[in-house]
Scaffold this motif. Sequence first.
Motif, PDB file in Angstrom:
ATOM      1  N   MET A   1       0.836  -1.207   0.000  1.00  0.00           N
ATOM      2  CA  MET A   1       0.000   0.000   0.000  1.00  0.00           C
ATOM      3  C   MET A   1       0.872   1.258   0.000  1.00  0.00           C
ATOM      4  O   MET A   1       0.573   2.230  -0.706  1.00  0.00           O
ATOM      5  N   LEU A   2       1.942   1.251   0.783  1.00  0.00           N
ATOM      6  CA  LEU A   2       2.855   2.400   0.786  1.00  0.00           C
ATOM      7  C   LEU A   2       3.458   2.614  -0.602  1.00  0.00           C
ATOM      8  O   LEU A   2       3.587   3.757  -1.053  1.00  0.00           O
ATOM      9  N   ASN A   3       3.823   1.533  -1.269  1.00  0.00           N
ATOM     10  CA  ASN A   3       4.359   1.663  -2.624  1.00  0.00           C
ATOM     11  C   ASN A   3       3.324   2.235  -3.581  1.00  0.00           C
ATOM     12  O   ASN A   3       3.647   3.071  -4.430  1.00  0.00           O
ATOM     13  N   GLN A   4       2.075   1.807  -3.463  1.00  0.00           N
ATOM     14  CA  GLN A   4       1.009   2.357  -4.313  1.00  0.00           C
ATOM     15  C   GLN A   4       0.914   3.864  -4.153  1.00  0.00           C
ATOM     16  O   GLN A   4       0.780   4.603  -5.122  1.00  0.00           O
ATOM     17  N   VAL A   5       0.975   4.300  -2.916  1.00  0.00           N
ATOM     18  CA  VAL A   5       0.846   5.731  -2.637  1.00  0.00           C
ATOM     19  C   VAL A   5       2.091   6.483  -3.093  1.00  0.00           C
ATOM     20  O   VAL A   5       1.998   7.520  -3.747  1.00  0.00           O
TER      21      VAL A   5
ATOM     22  N   ASP B   1      -1.438   6.881  -5.753  1.00  0.00           N
ATOM     23  CA  ASP B   1      -2.777   6.432  -5.396  1.00  0.00           C
ATOM     24  C   ASP B   1      -3.107   6.905  -3.984  1.00  0.00           C
ATOM     25  O   ASP B   1      -2.228   7.350  -3.243  1.00  0.00           O
ATOM     26  N   SER B   2      -4.348   6.817  -3.623  1.00  0.00           N
ATOM     27  CA  SER B   2      -4.796   7.083  -2.255  1.00  0.00           C
ATOM     28  C   SER B   2      -5.504   5.834  -1.755  1.00  0.00           C
ATOM     29  O   SER B   2      -6.145   5.127  -2.527  1.00  0.00           O
ATOM     30  N   ILE B   3      -5.386   5.577  -0.469  1.00  0.00           N
ATOM     31  CA  ILE B   3      -5.995   4.405   0.138  1.00  0.00           C
ATOM     32  C   ILE B   3      -6.959   4.880   1.221  1.00  0.00           C
ATOM     33  O   ILE B   3      -6.568   5.632   2.111  1.00  0.00           O
TER      34      ILE B   3
ATOM     35  N   ALA C   1      -9.840   6.379   7.961  1.00  0.00           N
ATOM     36  CA  ALA C   1      -8.569   7.049   7.686  1.00  0.00           C
ATOM     37  C   ALA C   1      -8.278   6.969   6.195  1.00  0.00           C
ATOM     38  O   ALA C   1      -8.893   6.193   5.471  1.00  0.00           O
ATOM     39  N   ALA C   2      -7.316   7.789   5.778  1.00  0.00           N
ATOM     40  CA  ALA C   2      -6.875   7.746   4.383  1.00  0.00           C
ATOM     41  C   ALA C   2      -5.363   7.881   4.352  1.00  0.00           C
ATOM     42  O   ALA C   2      -4.772   8.614   5.147  1.00  0.00           O
ATOM     43  N   LEU C   3      -4.755   7.161   3.442  1.00  0.00           N
ATOM     44  CA  LEU C   3      -3.322   7.246   3.225  1.00  0.00           C
ATOM     45  C   LEU C   3      -3.118   7.932   1.882  1.00  0.00           C
ATOM     46  O   LEU C   3      -3.581   7.444   0.849  1.00  0.00           O
ATOM     47  N   VAL C   4      -2.478   9.098   1.914  1.00  0.00           N
ATOM     48  CA  VAL C   4      -2.230   9.870   0.696  1.00  0.00           C
ATOM     49  C   VAL C   4      -0.757  10.230   0.638  1.00  0.00           C
ATOM     50  O   VAL C   4      -0.060  10.215   1.665  1.00  0.00           O
ATOM     51  N   ASP C   5      -0.269  10.589  -0.550  1.00  0.00           N
ATOM     52  CA  ASP C   5       1.139  10.943  -0.650  1.00  0.00           C
ATOM     53  C   ASP C   5       1.403  12.244   0.111  1.00  0.00           C
ATOM     54  O   ASP C   5       0.506  13.060   0.328  1.00  0.00           O
TER      55      ASP C   5
END
Length: 90
Positions: free
Chosen positions: A17-21, A26-28, A38-42
Amino acid sequence: MITEVNAVTFRQNLGEMLNQVQYRNDSIVISKDGKPVAALVDAELFARIRRMRDRFDDLTGRIAAAYAEVPAAEGLAEIDALVAESRRRP
């Protein structure tokens, strides 16, 4: 792209997931019990969001200060009148 995952899947696939971002921008969105929590964004997007929030807070503070002396009933009546007027326009 925005990917939605539950917390368990996120935890199990954190590295991916970190690599995707990081590499695909991408956002998760992470959900718990079917609700987004929560959301994971760059980091660059996060910095822009924080700057926008700070600008919004500054603007609302200036508006509040400018109208501090206006009685609440008078302010609400003015807002209602402006909303009604804008709804009448095509």
